[in-house]
Design a protein around this motif. Structure first.
Motif, short mmCIF file in Angstrom:
data_model
loop_
_atom_site.label_atom_id
_atom_site.label_comp_id
_atom_site.label_asym_id
_atom_site.label_seq_id
_atom_site.Cartn_x
_atom_site.Cartn_y
_atom_site.Cartn_z
N ASN A 53 -31.84 15.86 15.84
CA ASN A 53 -32.46 16.20 14.55
C ASN A 53 -31.40 15.80 13.34
O ASN A 53 -31.94 15.29 12.42
CB ASN A 53 -32.65 17.62 14.50
CG ASN A 53 -33.66 18.14 15.30
OD1 ASN A 53 -34.57 17.64 15.32
ND2 ASN A 53 -33.49 19.57 15.52
N GLU A 54 -30.23 15.80 13.55
CA GLU A 54 -29.15 15.31 12.70
C GLU A 54 -29.11 13.85 12.35
O GLU A 54 -29.09 13.30 11.24
CB GLU A 54 -27.80 15.94 12.93
CG GLU A 54 -27.55 17.32 12.92
CD GLU A 54 -28.14 18.07 13.89
OE1 GLU A 54 -28.34 19.44 13.81
OE2 GLU A 54 -28.47 17.68 15.09
N GLN A 57 -32.38 13.13 10.59
CA GLN A 57 -31.95 13.22 9.02
C GLN A 57 -31.30 12.23 8.35
O GLN A 57 -31.70 12.08 7.37
CB GLN A 57 -31.39 14.76 9.11
CG GLN A 57 -32.42 15.90 9.44
CD GLN A 57 -31.51 17.06 9.54
OE1 GLN A 57 -30.43 17.29 9.41
NE2 GLN A 57 -32.42 18.20 9.66
#
Length: 73
Positions: A53-54, A57
């Motif tokens: 997820n990071e 992002q």
């Protein structure tokens, strides 16, 4: 993950690190100038627990910043 990753700067006319930095920062990511070689680069510090997820992002933030600056579609 205490790692610094170096990337080639976007190969676009009018590349301006300060403008790129400001756009990335608005999206929650801090870039660092990368003057470790003669090639124009920027660096990203990877600190903390970083998962899929990071990473997504971060990729989205860079793409959005480049679009905002007119460097990508």
């Amino acid at each position: 993950a205490p790692i610094i990753v170096t990337f080639h700067a976007p190969a676009v006319a009018g590349y301006d690190f300060k403008a790129f930095y400001a756009e990335a920062k608005r999206r929650g990511f801090i870039l660092y100038p990368g003057k470790l070689t003669e090639v124009e680069t920027f660096r990203v510090g990877c600190i903390g627990a970083i998962g899929c997820n990071e990473m997504q992002q971060a990729v989205n933030a860079v793409a959005d910043a480049m679009r905002a600056l007119g460097w990508a579609r």
